[in-house]
Design a protein around this motif. Structure first.
Motif, mmCIF file in Angstrom:
data_model
loop_
_atom_site.group_PDB
_atom_site.id
_atom_site.type_symbol
_atom_site.label_atom_id
_atom_site.label_comp_id
_atom_site.label_asym_id
_atom_site.label_seq_id
_atom_site.Cartn_x
_atom_site.Cartn_y
_atom_site.Cartn_z
ATOM 1 N N PRO A 1 0.828 -1.216 0.000
ATOM 2 C CA PRO A 1 0.000 0.000 0.000
ATOM 3 C C PRO A 1 0.856 1.257 0.000
ATOM 4 O O PRO A 1 1.989 1.259 0.484
ATOM 5 C CB PRO A 1 -0.828 -0.121 1.284
ATOM 6 C CG PRO A 1 -0.092 -1.111 2.132
ATOM 7 C CD PRO A 1 0.629 -2.031 1.212
ATOM 8 N N ASP A 2 0.296 2.317 -0.544
ATOM 9 C CA ASP A 2 1.067 3.553 -0.709
ATOM 10 C C ASP A 2 1.538 4.114 0.624
ATOM 11 O O ASP A 2 2.615 4.698 0.707
ATOM 12 C CB ASP A 2 0.210 4.600 -1.446
ATOM 13 C CG ASP A 2 0.987 5.865 -1.740
ATOM 14 O OD1 ASP A 2 1.908 5.825 -2.576
ATOM 15 O OD2 ASP A 2 0.681 6.908 -1.117
ATOM 16 N N TYR A 3 0.747 3.939 1.694
ATOM 17 C CA TYR A 3 1.151 4.495 2.985
ATOM 18 C C TYR A 3 2.396 3.814 3.548
ATOM 19 O O TYR A 3 3.052 4.362 4.434
ATOM 20 C CB TYR A 3 0.001 4.420 3.996
ATOM 21 C CG TYR A 3 -0.443 3.020 4.352
ATOM 22 C CD1 TYR A 3 0.297 2.211 5.216
ATOM 23 C CD2 TYR A 3 -1.631 2.504 3.848
ATOM 24 C CE1 TYR A 3 -0.116 0.933 5.547
ATOM 25 C CE2 TYR A 3 -2.048 1.227 4.173
ATOM 26 C CZ TYR A 3 -1.291 0.447 5.020
ATOM 27 O OH TYR A 3 -1.697 -0.818 5.344
ATOM 28 N N ALA A 4 2.716 2.611 3.059
ATOM 29 C CA ALA A 4 3.902 1.898 3.542
ATOM 30 C C ALA A 4 5.132 2.170 2.680
ATOM 31 O O ALA A 4 6.213 1.677 2.997
ATOM 32 C CB ALA A 4 3.630 0.401 3.587
ATOM 33 N N ILE A 5 4.973 2.925 1.607
ATOM 34 C CA ILE A 5 6.097 3.276 0.739
ATOM 35 C C ILE A 5 6.553 4.691 1.097
ATOM 36 O O ILE A 5 5.774 5.640 1.028
ATOM 37 C CB ILE A 5 5.696 3.210 -0.740
ATOM 38 C CG1 ILE A 5 5.271 1.780 -1.106
ATOM 39 C CG2 ILE A 5 6.842 3.665 -1.638
ATOM 40 C CD1 ILE A 5 4.762 1.630 -2.516
ATOM 41 N N ARG B 1 13.581 -5.976 0.111
ATOM 42 C CA ARG B 1 12.935 -5.145 1.135
ATOM 43 C C ARG B 1 12.271 -3.922 0.509
ATOM 44 O O ARG B 1 12.680 -3.439 -0.547
ATOM 45 C CB ARG B 1 13.941 -4.732 2.202
ATOM 46 C CG ARG B 1 14.503 -5.912 2.973
ATOM 47 C CD ARG B 1 15.607 -5.526 3.940
ATOM 48 N NE ARG B 1 16.311 -6.712 4.441
ATOM 49 C CZ ARG B 1 17.439 -6.675 5.113
ATOM 50 N NH1 ARG B 1 18.015 -5.503 5.388
ATOM 51 N NH2 ARG B 1 18.013 -7.798 5.510
ATOM 52 N N ILE B 2 11.278 -3.409 1.213
ATOM 53 C CA ILE B 2 10.492 -2.286 0.707
ATOM 54 C C ILE B 2 11.280 -0.991 0.758
ATOM 55 O O ILE B 2 11.228 -0.184 -0.174
ATOM 56 C CB ILE B 2 9.191 -2.141 1.528
ATOM 57 C CG1 ILE B 2 8.337 -3.400 1.391
ATOM 58 C CG2 ILE B 2 8.410 -0.903 1.103
ATOM 59 C CD1 ILE B 2 7.177 -3.450 2.364
ATOM 60 N N ALA B 3 12.019 -0.780 1.841
ATOM 61 C CA ALA B 3 12.662 0.509 2.066
ATOM 62 C C ALA B 3 14.080 0.324 2.575
ATOM 63 O O ALA B 3 14.481 -0.772 2.969
ATOM 64 C CB ALA B 3 11.844 1.344 3.064
ATOM 65 N N ILE B 4 14.840 1.416 2.554
ATOM 66 C CA ILE B 4 16.184 1.454 3.133
ATOM 67 C C ILE B 4 16.224 2.564 4.174
ATOM 68 O O ILE B 4 15.265 3.327 4.323
ATOM 69 C CB ILE B 4 17.258 1.705 2.047
ATOM 70 C CG1 ILE B 4 16.996 3.041 1.344
ATOM 71 C CG2 ILE B 4 17.299 0.556 1.051
ATOM 72 C CD1 ILE B 4 18.109 3.459 0.392
ATOM 73 N N ALA B 5 17.339 2.638 4.897
ATOM 74 C CA ALA B 5 17.545 3.689 5.901
ATOM 75 C C ALA B 5 16.451 3.671 6.963
ATOM 76 O O ALA B 5 15.917 4.717 7.348
ATOM 77 C CB ALA B 5 17.634 5.063 5.242
ATOM 78 N N ALA B 6 16.099 2.466 7.446
ATOM 79 C CA ALA B 6 15.054 2.295 8.466
ATOM 80 C C ALA B 6 13.740 2.922 8.025
ATOM 81 O O ALA B 6 13.085 3.636 8.781
ATOM 82 C CB ALA B 6 15.496 2.867 9.813
ATOM 83 N N GLY B 7 13.350 2.618 6.784
ATOM 84 C CA GLY B 7 12.054 3.055 6.292
ATOM 85 C C GLY B 7 11.994 4.482 5.818
ATOM 86 O O GLY B 7 10.909 4.992 5.526
ATOM 87 N N MET B 8 13.138 5.158 5.700
ATOM 88 C CA MET B 8 13.124 6.575 5.328
ATOM 89 C C MET B 8 13.034 6.777 3.821
ATOM 90 O O MET B 8 12.424 7.736 3.350
ATOM 91 C CB MET B 8 14.376 7.262 5.879
ATOM 92 C CG MET B 8 14.356 8.769 5.762
ATOM 93 S SD MET B 8 15.777 9.498 6.618
ATOM 94 C CE MET B 8 15.486 11.247 6.288
ATOM 95 N N TYR B 9 13.648 5.877 3.044
ATOM 96 C CA TYR B 9 13.671 6.014 1.590
ATOM 97 C C TYR B 9 13.240 4.702 0.944
ATOM 98 O O TYR B 9 13.502 3.613 1.470
ATOM 99 C CB TYR B 9 15.068 6.382 1.085
ATOM 100 C CG TYR B 9 15.571 7.716 1.577
ATOM 101 C CD1 TYR B 9 15.191 8.903 0.959
ATOM 102 C CD2 TYR B 9 16.422 7.789 2.680
ATOM 103 C CE1 TYR B 9 15.644 10.126 1.418
ATOM 104 C CE2 TYR B 9 16.880 9.012 3.142
ATOM 105 C CZ TYR B 9 16.495 10.181 2.503
ATOM 106 O OH TYR B 9 16.941 11.384 2.962
ATOM 107 N N VAL B 10 12.600 4.810 -0.216
ATOM 108 C CA VAL B 10 12.187 3.622 -0.947
ATOM 109 C C VAL B 10 13.425 2.892 -1.463
ATOM 110 O O VAL B 10 14.449 3.508 -1.772
ATOM 111 C CB VAL B 10 11.238 4.009 -2.104
ATOM 112 C CG1 VAL B 10 11.963 4.812 -3.178
ATOM 113 C CG2 VAL B 10 10.584 2.776 -2.703
#
Length: 437
Positions: free
Chosen positions: A308-312, A370-379
């Protein structure tokens, strides 16, 4: 007159604020709301909140109603008449003592019951995940399956999950709003929080946060929780247990050089003299050896299109970092760079690679999925990953990862890196990391 004029000037701002709140209440999607729980623990907390809000509202209405009544009933009606003075009222004092005591009893019983419920040991068949908070990222270990990941976990629907919370530095706080309550990770102390995700929920992604201020990048210490079916979870676990090495495709076989016609005639003549025609069936051609293990071929990873977009994350890239996005990386060259002396392998682990056993930074086994890098900061894509490798300290304040790009300014050391990686070398590293699916 001055006061009324001031109120008239402030009235439009008050109306605008009320309208803004009303419009916000009309939104249909609340991806990080704790009021839509999807687990047993979430519902227990939600029930307690509703009970406290119900009785708290009763107390508020009664107290404010009595206050307003007294203000108007006993207001001074004349400048010349002194209102009657009252010195104590035993009945009233007993009343306003007993009523709050009764209300507190109604509040205390469900509160204590919920505390015991949320502090009880997890069921024996729970999935155990050891959670370690770092500045500023999350490490997740699956001791029952013997693998480690970072900033992203998969959990099966309908099975209890026992989260063992620890920290390697300061206090952090673990929170997934729609699945569980908050629980701190405290140094030299182990906390637990467990819950059972609803078995009928959709396969989706939930946002997680650190909710205890822990330093510069506290607000960017996110993680993702993916709830999947038990079969999907088993497939994902099997894949995570597989080595994270890069397997290049085999090079195509070089075709033999055709022989000259004279050579063919001479060879044919020799064959006619020394051999007899063969009636054996030609051996079948062996299939090409796959470049991935069976676990990697059959593994489940939530497709990016289903996230979902909110998780990106949609964090904008800093303008200070320039990179040639047209460069094409070579994964094999990137792997050599990764394990080179003094580079990535000093801090990161890639399971199956004996030269990559660093323990300082996140585990990068299968990081490409994985969806993101930098602990969820960047896609997690080429554009963001290349700039992260080039100058992570500009992209996220206070990180330990050094500035690797050649000629880059380091905001922590206040100096320019004299030597480092070129854009082509960074593109090779990105290609290698994205191949670690």
């Amino acid at each position: 007159m001055i006061g009324s004029h001031r109120l008239r000037r402030l009235a439009p701002f008050g109306v605008a604020a009320v309208l803004a709140l009303a419009l916000a209440a009309c939104a249909k999607s609340y991806p990080d709301s704790t009021f839509t729980p999807h687990s047993d623990l979430g519902r227990a907390i939600d029930f307690l909140w509703n009970r406290l809000m119900f009785f708290g509202t009763i107390v508020f209405v009664l107290v404010e109603g009595a206050l307003v009544y007294c203000v108007f009933r006993y207001r001074r009606r004349s400048e010349d008449v002194m209102p009657p003075q009252t010195h104590g009222n035993v009945v009233l004092e007993i009343t306003w003592t007993l009523i709050p005591a009764a209300i507190l009893a109604f509040i205390a019983v469900p509160t204590v019951r919920t505390i015991f419920q949320t502090q009880a040991p997890a069921p024996a068949n729970s999935l155990v995940i050891e959670v370690y908070g770092h500045q500023w990222w999350w490490e997740f270990r699956y001791p029952q399956y013997k693998f480690t990941t970072a900033n992203e976990i998969y959990i099966p629907k309908g099975r209890s999950v026992d989260l063992v919370l620890r920290t390697d530095d300061v206090i952090h706080s673990f929170w997934v709003p729609q699945l569980a309550g908050k629980r701190d990770a405290v140094a030299n102390h182990t906390n637990h929080i467990w819950f059972t995700p609803d078995s009928n929920m959709a396969t989706t992604v939930w946002n997680g946060f650190c909710t205890e201020y822990c330093g510069d990048s506290h607000g960017e210490m996110h993680f993702r929780v993916v709830t999947v079916d038990p079969a999907q979870f088993a497939s994902w676990v099997e894949h995570q247990q597989a080595p994270g090495f890069y397997s290049p495709a085999p090079a195509p076989a070089t075709p033999a050089t055709p022989a000259a016609p004279a050579e063919l005639s001479e060879a044919a003549g020799k064959a006619a003299v020394t051999t007899t025609p063969s009636t054996a069936t030609p051996a079948p051609i062996a299939p090409a050896t796959p470049t991935a293990t069976p676990a990697q071929l059959a593994s489940f990873v939530l497709p990016r299109a289903d996230v979902p977009d909110y998780a990106i994350p949609h964090t904008p890239l800093p303008d200070e970092i320039k990179f040639n996005d047209a460069l094409k990386g070579d994964p094999a060259a990137g792997e050599k760079l990764f394990v080179g002396a003094g580079t990535c392998n000093a801090c990161h682990t890639v399971a199956g690679n004996p030269l990559a056993v660093g323990m300082i930074g996140p585990n990068l086994t299968h990081v490409g999925s994985r969806i993101a890098i930098a602990a969820g900061m960047y896609v997690n894509d080429k554009q963001h990953l290349s700039r992260w490798i080039k100058n992570a300290r500009i992209m996220k304040s206070g990180v330990l990862m050094p500035t690797l790009g050649k000629g880059q300014y380091d905001p922590q050391t206040k100096a320019t890196t004299p030597s480092g990686l070129s854009d082509q070398q960074i593109a090779d590293l990105v290609a290698y990391l994205q191949a670690l699916k």
